[in-house]
Design a protein around this motif. Structure first.
Motif, mmCIF file in Angstrom:
data_model
loop_
_atom_site.group_PDB
_atom_site.id
_atom_site.type_symbol
_atom_site.label_atom_id
_atom_site.label_comp_id
_atom_site.label_asym_id
_atom_site.label_seq_id
_atom_site.Cartn_x
_atom_site.Cartn_y
_atom_site.Cartn_z
ATOM 1 N N UNK A 13 0.964 -1.037 0.021
ATOM 2 C CA UNK A 13 0.042 0.012 -0.007
ATOM 3 C C UNK A 13 0.702 1.066 -0.021
ATOM 4 N N UNK A 14 0.926 1.981 -0.992
ATOM 5 C CA UNK A 14 1.719 3.247 -1.272
ATOM 6 C C UNK A 14 0.682 4.468 -0.823
ATOM 7 N N UNK A 15 1.213 5.228 0.211
ATOM 8 C CA UNK A 15 0.343 6.437 0.523
ATOM 9 C C UNK A 15 0.886 7.772 0.312
ATOM 10 N N UNK A 16 0.078 8.724 -0.042
ATOM 11 C CA UNK A 16 0.790 10.103 0.027
ATOM 12 C C UNK A 16 0.727 10.423 1.451
ATOM 13 N N UNK A 17 1.405 11.736 1.862
ATOM 14 C CA UNK A 17 1.790 12.141 3.064
ATOM 15 C C UNK A 17 0.440 12.400 3.795
ATOM 16 N N UNK B 75 -0.550 -9.445 -4.737
ATOM 17 C CA UNK B 75 0.586 -9.543 -5.496
ATOM 18 C C UNK B 75 0.888 -8.275 -6.262
ATOM 19 N N UNK B 76 0.580 -7.074 -5.700
ATOM 20 C CA UNK B 76 0.702 -5.996 -6.402
ATOM 21 C C UNK B 76 0.720 -4.703 -5.761
ATOM 22 N N UNK B 77 0.588 -3.568 -6.147
ATOM 23 C CA UNK B 77 0.621 -2.282 -5.369
ATOM 24 C C UNK B 77 -0.557 -1.441 -5.456
ATOM 25 N N UNK B 78 -1.039 -0.998 -4.260
ATOM 26 C CA UNK B 78 -2.328 -0.076 -4.510
ATOM 27 C C UNK B 78 -1.920 1.439 -4.014
ATOM 28 N N UNK B 79 -2.024 2.382 -4.663
ATOM 29 C CA UNK B 79 -1.772 3.601 -4.275
ATOM 30 C C UNK B 79 -3.071 4.416 -3.486
ATOM 31 N N UNK B 80 -2.808 5.073 -2.395
ATOM 32 C CA UNK B 80 -3.986 5.676 -1.706
ATOM 33 C C UNK B 80 -3.577 7.230 -1.642
ATOM 34 N N UNK B 81 -4.558 8.066 -1.442
ATOM 35 C CA UNK B 81 -4.464 9.601 -1.479
ATOM 36 C C UNK B 81 -5.664 9.963 -0.682
#
Length: 246
Positions: free
Chosen positions: A126-130, A177-183
């Motif tokens: 899980x890739x998050x913004x600040x 098995x992958x990346x999800x971006x959140x903002x």
């Protein structure tokens, strides 16, 4: 299902634990609870019988060498212990734009991501913004002689409560098995949201729009602090978050 949250006593970790408990067996693991991912102390016992590990640990130092060493050793120890324990899903929280921002800490996070992707077990990133919670710290780091220097780039901050909700949902589901971006739900100009935030606290520091301003020492170009493609958006607006803080 037993879920172990590494860093489960921190800002996001404690909220992830709260969201998962009652529906799952949840263990909040951290050095404070006797679990040290760098030395490996307490890992075997904490992971016994676990199906999922959520890694929210963080390096105590943002220096590139220190952070890289931390994430490499911590992640390797975790993945090895998980293989021994039969853990089926490893979840980490990372950062939107980590591969593009010229920062040693960001490069260390990419090392962590690569180790997870290379593992044989199921995984999700899980890739998050600040976080909205760090707006004050951002302003402090950007202050020179009493003036806050902010680049006029796009910025899409997210409330930590939204981060915790999404991380908990990912942890309870099947490995991506992958990346999800959140903002967050809204895109701001970086200088404007910091100016608004300081004013809401009665902070009289002047915010200078400065295209050359850095982000914790890293130069910025527009687009690095927002998702590059589709993203899951949080539900909590800046205004609602600010009202809740007050």
């Amino acid at each position: 299902m037993k879920i172990v949250v590494i860093g489960g006593t921190g800002l996001v970790g404690s909220q992830v634990v709260d969201r998962l408990k009652g529906r799952h067996e949840v263990v909040a693991a951290s050095p404070q609870t006797g679990v040290d991912t760098v030395t490996g102390a307490g890992l075997a016992g904490a992971l016994e019988g676990a199906q999922v590990v959520v890694d929210l640990s963080n390096s105590p130092s943002f220096a590139e060498e220190d952070a890289t060493r931390f994430f490499r050793e911590s992640t390797s120890n975790l993945l090895n212990a998980e293989a021994q324990a039969g853990v089926r899903h490893h979840v980490i929280l990372s950062i939107v734009g980590a591969e593009g921002i010229d920062s040693g800490y960001m490069r260390a996070k990419v090392v962590q991501e690569d180790l997870v992707k290379a593992s044989e077990a199921g995984w999700s990133i899980v890739r998050s913004t600040q976080f909205l919670e760090f707006l004050g710290s951002i302003a402090d780091a950007a202050t020179v002689d009493g003036v806050v220097h902010m680049a006029p780039v796009r910025f899409q901050p997210i409330a930590s409560a939204d981060v915790a909700r999404i991380v908990a949902e990912v942890a309870a589901g099947a490995p991506l098995a992958g990346t999800v971006e959140i903002a967050g739900p809204k895109v701001f100009a970086f200088d404007e949201i910091v100016r608004t935030h300081l004013a809401s606290h009665g902070d009289r520091r002047r915010v200078l729009t400065d295209p050359g301003a850095t982000y914790f020492g890293a130069p910025l170009t527009d687009g690095e602090l927002v998702p590059a493609g589709p993203a899951r958006l949080g539900e909590i607006s800046y205004e609602a978050w600010r009202a809740a803080q007050a």
